[in-house]
Design a protein around this motif. Structure first.
Motif, short mmCIF file in Angstrom:
data_model
loop_
_atom_site.label_atom_id
_atom_site.label_comp_id
_atom_site.label_asym_id
_atom_site.label_seq_id
_atom_site.Cartn_x
_atom_site.Cartn_y
_atom_site.Cartn_z
N VAL A 54 101.28 1.79 155.96
CA VAL A 54 102.57 2.34 155.53
C VAL A 54 102.73 1.98 154.06
N SER A 55 103.00 2.99 153.23
CA SER A 55 103.12 2.76 151.78
C SER A 55 104.45 3.27 151.27
N GLU A 56 104.95 2.58 150.27
CA GLU A 56 106.14 3.01 149.54
C GLU A 56 105.86 2.88 148.05
N ALA A 57 106.14 3.95 147.32
CA ALA A 57 105.92 3.96 145.87
C ALA A 57 104.50 3.53 145.52
N GLY A 58 103.53 3.94 146.37
CA GLY A 58 102.14 3.65 146.10
C GLY A 58 101.67 2.27 146.51
N ALA A 59 102.54 1.44 147.05
CA ALA A 59 102.17 0.08 147.47
C ALA A 59 102.17 -0.02 148.99
N VAL A 60 101.16 -0.64 149.55
CA VAL A 60 101.09 -0.84 151.00
C VAL A 60 102.09 -1.91 151.42
N VAL A 61 102.99 -1.54 152.33
CA VAL A 61 104.01 -2.47 152.79
C VAL A 61 103.80 -2.90 154.24
N ALA A 62 102.91 -2.22 154.94
CA ALA A 62 102.61 -2.59 156.33
C ALA A 62 101.23 -2.07 156.69
N ALA A 63 100.54 -2.80 157.56
CA ALA A 63 99.22 -2.38 158.01
C ALA A 63 98.96 -2.93 159.40
N ALA A 64 98.47 -2.08 160.28
CA ALA A 64 98.14 -2.47 161.65
C ALA A 64 96.67 -2.16 161.92
N VAL A 65 96.04 -3.01 162.74
CA VAL A 65 94.61 -2.91 163.00
C VAL A 65 94.36 -3.07 164.49
N ARG A 66 93.53 -2.17 165.04
CA ARG A 66 93.00 -2.41 166.39
C ARG A 66 91.50 -2.20 166.37
N THR A 67 90.77 -3.24 166.75
CA THR A 67 89.32 -3.13 166.91
C THR A 67 89.02 -3.32 168.40
N PRO A 68 88.76 -2.21 169.13
CA PRO A 68 88.54 -2.30 170.57
C PRO A 68 87.45 -3.34 170.89
N PRO A 69 87.62 -4.07 172.01
CA PRO A 69 88.59 -3.83 173.09
C PRO A 69 89.91 -4.55 172.90
N TRP A 70 90.14 -5.15 171.73
CA TRP A 70 91.31 -6.00 171.55
C TRP A 70 92.59 -5.20 171.32
N ALA A 71 93.70 -5.90 171.43
CA ALA A 71 95.02 -5.28 171.26
C ALA A 71 95.27 -4.93 169.79
N LEU A 72 96.30 -4.15 169.55
CA LEU A 72 96.72 -3.83 168.20
C LEU A 72 97.28 -5.08 167.54
N ALA A 73 96.74 -5.44 166.36
CA ALA A 73 97.17 -6.64 165.64
C ALA A 73 98.29 -6.29 164.67
N LEU A 74 99.38 -7.04 164.74
CA LEU A 74 100.61 -6.67 164.03
C LEU A 74 101.02 -7.65 162.95
N SER A 75 100.17 -8.59 162.58
CA SER A 75 100.62 -9.57 161.57
C SER A 75 100.98 -8.88 160.26
N GLY A 76 100.38 -7.73 159.99
CA GLY A 76 100.65 -7.02 158.75
C GLY A 76 101.80 -6.04 158.82
N VAL A 77 102.54 -6.06 159.92
CA VAL A 77 103.65 -5.12 160.10
C VAL A 77 104.97 -5.88 160.18
N PRO A 78 105.72 -5.96 159.09
CA PRO A 78 107.06 -6.57 159.16
C PRO A 78 107.94 -5.84 160.17
N VAL A 79 108.88 -6.55 160.74
CA VAL A 79 109.73 -5.96 161.78
C VAL A 79 110.38 -4.66 161.31
N ASP A 80 110.74 -4.56 160.04
CA ASP A 80 111.40 -3.36 159.54
C ASP A 80 110.53 -2.12 159.63
N TRP A 81 109.21 -2.30 159.75
CA TRP A 81 108.30 -1.16 159.79
C TRP A 81 107.70 -0.93 161.17
N VAL A 82 108.10 -1.70 162.15
CA VAL A 82 107.54 -1.56 163.50
C VAL A 82 107.80 -0.17 164.07
#
Length: 287
Positions: A54-82
């Motif tokens: 997720v980007s705003e004004a060209g800057a990444v403000v949130a990022a989510a990663v899933r590498t199967p078989p694991w769950a979606l990792a959310l450390s890079g997603v602030p609550v405001d962008w969930v």
């Protein structure tokens, strides 16, 4: 207006998100390790990842990663962008999510509202960072690094670890891939031996942007309550420090107060609480 994008190229994703993740390599230990492993040591059995920014004004403000078989990792997603990330992934099949508790709980609410699925909390976690290593004293035996000759044993212990400590079903192919792949990639697999017999195991990834995460840590049932797990973890932490890690981290299961106290006695200090949730079929409910 935010720009939400899904990516297919791991190297491109890392180039976009590197500054976000490496600003706090302890907090973002999971996505850093997952992405770097696949970039530097890809395996033929790797399934395509899910990579969202997720980007705003060209800057990444949130990022989510899933590498199967694991769950979606959310450390890079602030609550405001969930909500934004959940909406963008609504067409994707997700087994679950893992991340800081506030973000994970917010994602569960957003996801179940959109999909009608249920969710249950599989594991309550706490992230720890090593402050000053304080090796246990009086534990009989000594450590040594595991080699390819130990792979069969480590595969069996990995299956035991997954069965006892995670929400996933043990899978021998995945166990073989993990053990042999991480050995080849330079991870530190440390065995604790008593009278020459392996009695405990701890593994740590090769340092990535100054961070190394310990896990799994496993002691077979017949060898527990002798201090072997703490000794193996301490020796593994020492290996990570000597390999160049500035930050040595691990996750604990809050349902296991024994391991939580042991890790703190050898020098680990809490950073934040996290949680892993598993999604269930529609109508199954949310715990």
């Amino acid at each position: 207006m935010a720009d939400v994008a899904r990516h297919d190229d791991l190297a491109q994703f890392w180039a976009l998100t590197r500054d976000l993740f490496t600003a706090d390599p302890v907090f973002h230990t999971i996505p850093i390790a997952a992405v770097r492993r696949r970039i530097e040591h890809p395996h033929p059995t790797d399934e395509p990842p899910i990579l969202v920014t997720v980007s705003e004004a060209g800057a990444v403000v949130a990022a989510a990663v899933r590498t199967p078989p694991w769950a979606l990792a959310l450390s890079g997603v602030p609550v405001d962008w969930v909500d934004t990330v959940a909406e963008h992934l609504v067409d994707v099949e997700l087994p679950g999510v893992n991340g800081p508790r506030a973000a994970a709980e917010a994602f569960v609410r957003a996801w179940t509202a959109r999909t009608g699925q249920g969710a249950r909390e599989a594991t309550a976690l706490r992230l720890f960072r090593l402050a000053e290593l304080e090796p246990p004293v009086g534990v009989p035996g000594a450590s040594r690094l595991a080699t390819e000759d130990d792979a069969d044993l480590l595969v069996q212990w990995y299956l035991g670890f997954v069965d006892e400590s995670t929400p996933y079903e043990p899978n021998e192919d995945q166990a073989v891939t993990f053990v042999r792949g991480t050995l080849a990639a330079g991870s530190g697999h440390v065995l604790w031996l008593d009278e020459g017999r392996p009695v405990a195991w701890a593994a740590a990834g090769a340092p990535a942007v100054g961070m190394s995460r310990i896990g799994p840590v496993y002691t077979p049932k017949e060898h527990r309550r002798n201090g072997y797990g703490a000794a193996a973890t301490s020796a593994c932490a020492r290996w990570a420090l000597e390999a160049g890690a500035e930050h040595v981290v691990l996750f604990t299961d809050l349902a296991n107060p024994t391991s939580n106290s042991i890790y703190q006695r050898i020098g680990f200090r809490p950073v934040c609480d996290a949680a892993e949730f598993v999604f269930t079929q529609a109508g199954a409910g949310t715990d």
